[in-house]
Design a protein around this motif. Structure first.
Motif, PDB file in Angstrom:
ATOM      1  N   ASP A  73       1.010  -1.022  -0.058  1.00  0.00           N
ATOM      2  CA  ASP A  73       0.000   0.226   0.505  1.00  0.00           C
ATOM      3  C   ASP A  73       0.649   0.877  -0.007  1.00  0.00           C
ATOM      4  O   ASP A  73       1.729   0.873   0.662  1.00  0.00           O
ATOM      5  N   SER A  74       0.431   2.618  -0.911  1.00  0.00           N
ATOM      6  CA  SER A  74       1.213   3.472  -0.720  1.00  0.00           C
ATOM      7  C   SER A  74       1.556   4.489   0.369  1.00  0.00           C
ATOM      8  O   SER A  74       2.545   4.842   0.713  1.00  0.00           O
ATOM      9  N   GLY A  75       0.167   4.402   0.991  1.00  0.00           N
ATOM     10  CA  GLY A  75       0.851   5.093   2.292  1.00  0.00           C
ATOM     11  C   GLY A  75       0.811   4.933   3.570  1.00  0.00           C
ATOM     12  O   GLY A  75       1.670   3.958   3.592  1.00  0.00           O
ATOM     13  N   GLY A 118       2.740  -0.020   5.544  1.00  0.00           N
ATOM     14  CA  GLY A 118       2.705   0.115   3.291  1.00  0.00           C
ATOM     15  C   GLY A 118       4.077   1.494   3.583  1.00  0.00           C
ATOM     16  O   GLY A 118       4.619   1.142   4.474  1.00  0.00           O
ATOM     17  N   ASP A 119       4.182   1.963   2.218  1.00  0.00           N
ATOM     18  CA  ASP A 119       5.044   2.534   1.628  1.00  0.00           C
ATOM     19  C   ASP A 119       5.780   3.575   2.824  1.00  0.00           C
ATOM     20  O   ASP A 119       6.621   4.155   3.255  1.00  0.00           O
ATOM     21  N   VAL A 120       4.450   4.103   2.886  1.00  0.00           N
ATOM     22  CA  VAL A 120       4.687   6.197   3.596  1.00  0.00           C
ATOM     23  C   VAL A 120       5.674   5.984   5.246  1.00  0.00           C
ATOM     24  O   VAL A 120       6.040   6.047   5.994  1.00  0.00           O
ATOM     25  N   ALA A 121       4.718   4.296   6.009  1.00  0.00           N
ATOM     26  CA  ALA A 121       5.328   3.956   6.973  1.00  0.00           C
ATOM     27  C   ALA A 121       7.065   3.699   7.229  1.00  0.00           C
ATOM     28  O   ALA A 121       7.672   3.759   7.604  1.00  0.00           O
ATOM     29  N   LYS A 122       7.425   3.227   6.014  1.00  0.00           N
ATOM     30  CA  LYS A 122       8.443   2.999   5.412  1.00  0.00           C
ATOM     31  C   LYS A 122       9.541   4.417   5.867  1.00  0.00           C
ATOM     32  O   LYS A 122      10.391   3.938   6.107  1.00  0.00           O
ATOM     33  N   ALA A 123       9.156   4.571   5.047  1.00  0.00           N
ATOM     34  CA  ALA A 123      10.447   6.154   4.596  1.00  0.00           C
ATOM     35  C   ALA A 123       9.695   7.090   6.017  1.00  0.00           C
ATOM     36  O   ALA A 123      11.233   7.537   6.092  1.00  0.00           O
TER      37      ALA A 123
END
Ligand code: MG
Length: 297
Positions: A172-174, A213-218
């Motif tokens: 997921d992107s968020g 999602g990806d935002v959590a990783k960044a």
């Protein structure tokens, strides 16, 4: 079958819960929440309301246009012929929820259900995000203003589709996803970090599932895990699920807080605006974490 951590959101002492929450978020990127304050009756009413929406004529469904890139109605496509979805942005805003219902001429009982459900789910996702930040030592994070999106999914599974993809592998992107699964029809699979293979996540009625999602990783400077997942068709039965995405900071860049950066943990990602990232993710088809890799420093 996947063994997921179960986090009790009503637990009064969070020391152990926070440890479990953080461990699941770092390792697997997926866990269940129980005692989440969304009544089972409301979950059932929402599912009935969602079924009514999918029965609307095609031209009415298409009134649910994009507000941000890819946030509106998605008809079945050559890439995902079994999949159809409504989108609601910003699900954190009751006036936007109301506008979504008006566009679809939703009857008053459906409108009331969707509004009550949106309000309840928003509280839960903000609570989970706050606890996750606390478990990482951040006490002052305010997630209540972060934009949210609903994606209301129908998988038109039929006999000849058993064994095929309902939705292909993606992250997921968020930041966080809160999912009400179909209580009868499984099919969700997550990548198990231990075995490196996809394992089934069987529905557990009354609980809610959380994905990172990806935002959590960044945002976590790589500490949190963006879980890869997919949906497989297991049975010739329509499947409905409802996902609420907590996306990213409003009008602000996604950037790891200074508390996560030190000489042993140098900054990993360039800061970015979520909407730009979303366009990159959706237009390139790099939807299994690869788009995020393009933002590595
Ligand atoms: Mg997903």
């Amino acid at each position: 079958m996947a063994k997921l951590a179960v986090i009790d959101l009503a637990e009064s002492s969070y020391s152990n819960q926070n440890k479990d929450l953080l461990e699941a978020s770092r390792y697997c990127g997926c866990f269940r929440v129980i005692n989440h304050s969304v009544p089972g009756s409301l979950q059932s009413e929402m599912k009935a309301a969602v079924k009514d929406l999918f029965d609307l004529p095609d031209d009415v469904k298409r009134r649910n246009a994009d507000v941000i890139h890819g946030s509106g109605y998605m008809a079945p496509s050559p890439k995902n012929p079994l999949y159809e979805a409504f989108g609601l942005y910003d699900a954190a805003s009751l006036s936007d929820v109301d506008a979504f219902c008006s566009l679809l001429d939703a009857p008053s009982h459906v409108r009331e259900t969707i509004k009550t459900y949106a309000e309840s789910l928003h509280k839960v996702i903000v609570d989970v995000a706050t606890k996750l930040a606390e478990s990482m030592g951040l006490k002052d994070q305010n997630f209540s203003e972060w934009p949210c999106q609903f994606r209301i999914n129908k998988y038109n599974f039929m006999q000849d589709s058993v064994g095929s993809d309902g939705v292909q592998i993606h992250t997921d992107s968020g930041f966080l996803t809160l999912l009400q699964e179909d209580e009868c029809v499984g099919g969700l699979e997550i990548l198990d970090p231990g075995s490196g293979s996809y394992v089934e996540v069987d529905p557990v009625p009354g609980t809610l599932l959380v994905n990172l999602g990806d935002v959590a990783k960044a945002w976590s400077n790589g500490a949190l895990h963006n879980v890869k997942h997919r949906v497989q068709c297991k049975a010739a039965t329509p499947r409905f699920s409802i996902a609420l995405f907590l996306l990213a900071p409003k009008d602000d860049k996604v950037e790891a807080p200074a508390a996560f950066i030190d000489s042993d943990h140098p900054r990993l990602y360039h800061s970015f605006k979520y909407e730009d990232y979303r366009k990159l993710y959706q237009s390139t088809g790099l939807q299994a974490g690869e788009a995020l890799s393009q933002l590595l420093i």
